[in-house]
Scaffold this motif. Structure first.
Motif, mmCIF file in Angstrom:
data_model
loop_
_atom_site.group_PDB
_atom_site.id
_atom_site.type_symbol
_atom_site.label_atom_id
_atom_site.label_comp_id
_atom_site.label_asym_id
_atom_site.label_seq_id
_atom_site.Cartn_x
_atom_site.Cartn_y
_atom_site.Cartn_z
ATOM 1 N N PRO A 218 -78.882 48.394 -8.600
ATOM 2 C CA PRO A 218 -77.598 48.884 -8.914
ATOM 3 C C PRO A 218 -76.955 48.589 -10.322
ATOM 4 O O PRO A 218 -76.002 49.328 -10.661
ATOM 5 C CB PRO A 218 -76.694 48.035 -7.750
ATOM 6 C CG PRO A 218 -77.865 46.780 -7.859
ATOM 7 C CD PRO A 218 -79.016 47.245 -8.103
ATOM 8 N N GLY B 10 -78.158 49.732 -12.757
ATOM 9 C CA GLY B 10 -78.604 50.757 -13.503
ATOM 10 C C GLY B 10 -77.604 51.991 -12.995
ATOM 11 O O GLY B 10 -77.511 53.078 -13.898
ATOM 12 N N HIS B 11 -76.732 51.911 -12.285
ATOM 13 C CA HIS B 11 -75.663 52.604 -12.056
ATOM 14 C C HIS B 11 -74.161 52.287 -12.349
ATOM 15 O O HIS B 11 -73.309 52.903 -12.532
ATOM 16 C CB HIS B 11 -75.867 53.018 -10.455
ATOM 17 C CG HIS B 11 -76.803 53.551 -9.833
ATOM 18 N ND1 HIS B 11 -77.204 55.005 -10.068
ATOM 19 C CD2 HIS B 11 -78.079 53.023 -9.489
ATOM 20 C CE1 HIS B 11 -78.350 55.182 -9.555
ATOM 21 N NE2 HIS B 11 -78.906 53.866 -9.205
ATOM 22 N N VAL B 12 -74.137 50.877 -12.379
ATOM 23 C CA VAL B 12 -72.669 50.443 -12.708
ATOM 24 C C VAL B 12 -72.576 48.795 -13.266
ATOM 25 O O VAL B 12 -73.753 48.323 -12.496
ATOM 26 C CB VAL B 12 -71.767 50.390 -11.339
ATOM 27 C CG1 VAL B 12 -72.064 49.696 -10.227
ATOM 28 C CG2 VAL B 12 -70.199 50.269 -11.856
ATOM 29 N N VAL C 251 -74.261 52.521 -19.158
ATOM 30 C CA VAL C 251 -73.719 52.144 -17.871
ATOM 31 C C VAL C 251 -72.003 51.963 -17.672
ATOM 32 O O VAL C 251 -71.873 50.962 -18.418
ATOM 33 C CB VAL C 251 -74.644 51.171 -17.241
ATOM 34 C CG1 VAL C 251 -74.158 50.774 -15.652
ATOM 35 C CG2 VAL C 251 -76.149 51.539 -17.257
ATOM 36 N N PRO D 61 -69.671 54.100 -10.605
ATOM 37 C CA PRO D 61 -71.206 54.333 -10.773
ATOM 38 C C PRO D 61 -71.368 55.660 -11.415
ATOM 39 O O PRO D 61 -71.025 56.491 -11.074
ATOM 40 C CB PRO D 61 -71.506 54.163 -9.330
ATOM 41 C CG PRO D 61 -70.433 53.358 -8.682
ATOM 42 C CD PRO D 61 -69.219 53.944 -9.191
ATOM 43 N N ARG D 62 -72.432 55.544 -12.127
ATOM 44 C CA ARG D 62 -73.037 56.762 -12.669
ATOM 45 C C ARG D 62 -74.101 57.278 -11.345
ATOM 46 O O ARG D 62 -74.916 56.272 -10.926
ATOM 47 C CB ARG D 62 -73.922 56.564 -13.806
ATOM 48 C CG ARG D 62 -74.849 55.672 -14.074
ATOM 49 C CD ARG D 62 -75.191 55.522 -15.664
ATOM 50 N NE ARG D 62 -76.303 56.154 -15.647
ATOM 51 C CZ ARG D 62 -76.981 56.621 -16.999
ATOM 52 N NH1 ARG D 62 -76.294 56.456 -18.116
ATOM 53 N NH2 ARG D 62 -77.836 57.068 -16.985
ATOM 54 N N VAL D 63 -74.411 58.506 -11.424
ATOM 55 C CA VAL D 63 -75.513 58.874 -10.393
ATOM 56 C C VAL D 63 -77.026 58.826 -10.822
ATOM 57 O O VAL D 63 -77.827 58.095 -10.115
ATOM 58 C CB VAL D 63 -75.091 60.540 -10.194
ATOM 59 C CG1 VAL D 63 -76.465 61.258 -9.065
ATOM 60 C CG2 VAL D 63 -74.125 60.793 -9.576
ATOM 61 N N ARG D 64 -77.052 59.145 -12.052
ATOM 62 C CA ARG D 64 -78.508 59.082 -12.729
ATOM 63 C C ARG D 64 -78.728 57.439 -13.055
ATOM 64 O O ARG D 64 -77.978 56.806 -13.819
ATOM 65 C CB ARG D 64 -78.667 59.882 -13.705
ATOM 66 C CG ARG D 64 -80.224 59.945 -14.404
ATOM 67 C CD ARG D 64 -80.441 61.005 -15.109
ATOM 68 N NE ARG D 64 -79.295 61.021 -16.463
ATOM 69 C CZ ARG D 64 -79.656 60.359 -17.528
ATOM 70 N NH1 ARG D 64 -80.606 59.438 -17.594
ATOM 71 N NH2 ARG D 64 -78.502 60.318 -18.540
ATOM 72 N N ALA D 65 -79.645 56.870 -12.479
ATOM 73 C CA ALA D 65 -79.817 55.114 -13.147
ATOM 74 C C ALA D 65 -80.465 55.297 -14.380
ATOM 75 O O ALA D 65 -81.150 56.110 -14.888
ATOM 76 C CB ALA D 65 -81.052 54.903 -12.158
ATOM 77 N N TYR D 66 -80.021 54.186 -15.080
ATOM 78 C CA TYR D 66 -80.459 53.656 -16.302
ATOM 79 C C TYR D 66 -81.442 52.654 -15.942
ATOM 80 O O TYR D 66 -81.418 51.839 -14.897
ATOM 81 C CB TYR D 66 -79.290 53.051 -17.092
ATOM 82 C CG TYR D 66 -79.630 52.308 -18.203
ATOM 83 C CD1 TYR D 66 -79.702 53.054 -19.520
ATOM 84 C CD2 TYR D 66 -79.780 50.817 -18.314
ATOM 85 C CE1 TYR D 66 -79.836 52.330 -20.561
ATOM 86 C CE2 TYR D 66 -80.249 50.149 -19.358
ATOM 87 C CZ TYR D 66 -80.091 50.810 -20.519
ATOM 88 O OH TYR D 66 -80.601 50.278 -21.881
#
Length: 182
Positions: free
Chosen positions: A74, A76-78, A139, A144-149
Motif C-alpha cells: 500500500p 507504493g500507492h499512498v 507517491v 492513492p495512485r493507481v500504478r504502484a511505486y
C-alpha cells in the motif's frame, strides 16, 4: 501550537477517546446507518491490515524512532495508508450515530493527521533522506495512485498483520458492541 506534533503523535491512539465518549453518551446508534457505515469500518480495517502485513509492528511506536522505509504494497500507492484506514474507520464509527457524527470524526482525523504527518515525515526524511525524497516525489500523501511505486514483490504476511492489529481489532469489536447496546 499548544501541543507539539510529537506529543500528538505519541498519544494519537488516545485522541479519539473524548469524541467516542461524547458519541456514546450523547447519541448512541442511529437508525439505518449500520450497513453503509459498517462498510467504511471494514474498508478501513482492510487497508490497515494490508499496511500492517507489509510494515509489521514498527508502526506501533510512540516516539521518534524510525524503522525501515516501506515503499511497496500500500505504501507504493499512498504514503499514509494506516492513517487513511483510521479515517475510514472513524467515519464509519461516527456514522453509526448519524452523518453529523461521521463529519465530527472526519474533522478529528483531518486535524490530528495535519498535525502529525509533517512531523512524522520529517523524522523519516532525516533517517532515509535520498529514499524518502524519491518516494515522496512519486507517491502522494493522501490520494492513492493507481500504478504502484516500489518493489513489485513486497511481502505481505497475514499472520504479521493480525498480530500487529490484534489490539485494534479487539477495540473495534468492543466499540461496535458498546454502540449496539446503547
Amino acid at each position: 501550537m499548544l501541543i507539539s506534533p510529537s506529543t500528538w503523535f505519541s498519544f494519537r491512539g488516545w485522541v479519539p477517546v473524548p469524541l467516542l465518549v461524547a458519541q456514546v453518551s450523547l447519541a448512541g446508534p442511529g437508525s439505518g446507518n449500520w450497513v453503509f457505515f459498517g462498510a467504511f469500518l471494514l474498508l478501513g480495517e482492510a487497508i490497515r491490515l494490508w499496511a500492517a502485513g507489509v510494515i509489521g509492528r514498527q508502526y506501533r511506536t510512540r516516539g521518534s524512532e524510525v524503522g525501515s522505509l516501506a515503499t511497496g504494497g500500500p505504501y507504493g500507492h499512498v504514503r499514509n495508508p494506516l492513517y487513511i484506514g483510521n479515517t475510514f474507520q472513524w467515519v464509519g464509527l461516527g456514522g453509526f450515530s448519524g452523518p453529523l457524527w461521521a463529519l465530527a470524526w472526519l474533522l478529528c482525523a483531518v486535524g490530528l493527521y495535519r498535525s502529525i504527518v509533517p512531523w512524522e515525515e520529517q523524522q523519516v526524511r532525516a533517517a532515509w533522506p535520498l529514499e524518502f525524497e524519491r518516494w515522496s516525489r512519486e507517491v502522494p500523501a493522501w490520494i492513492p495512485r493507481v500504478r504502484a511505486y516500489g518493489e513489485r514483490g513486497t511481502r505481505f504476511s497475514l499472520a504479521q498483520a493480525l498480530r500487529s492489529e490484534r489490539s485494534t481489532l479487539l477495540v473495534w469489536l468492543g466499540v461496535v458492541a458498546l454502540l449496539a447496546l446503547t
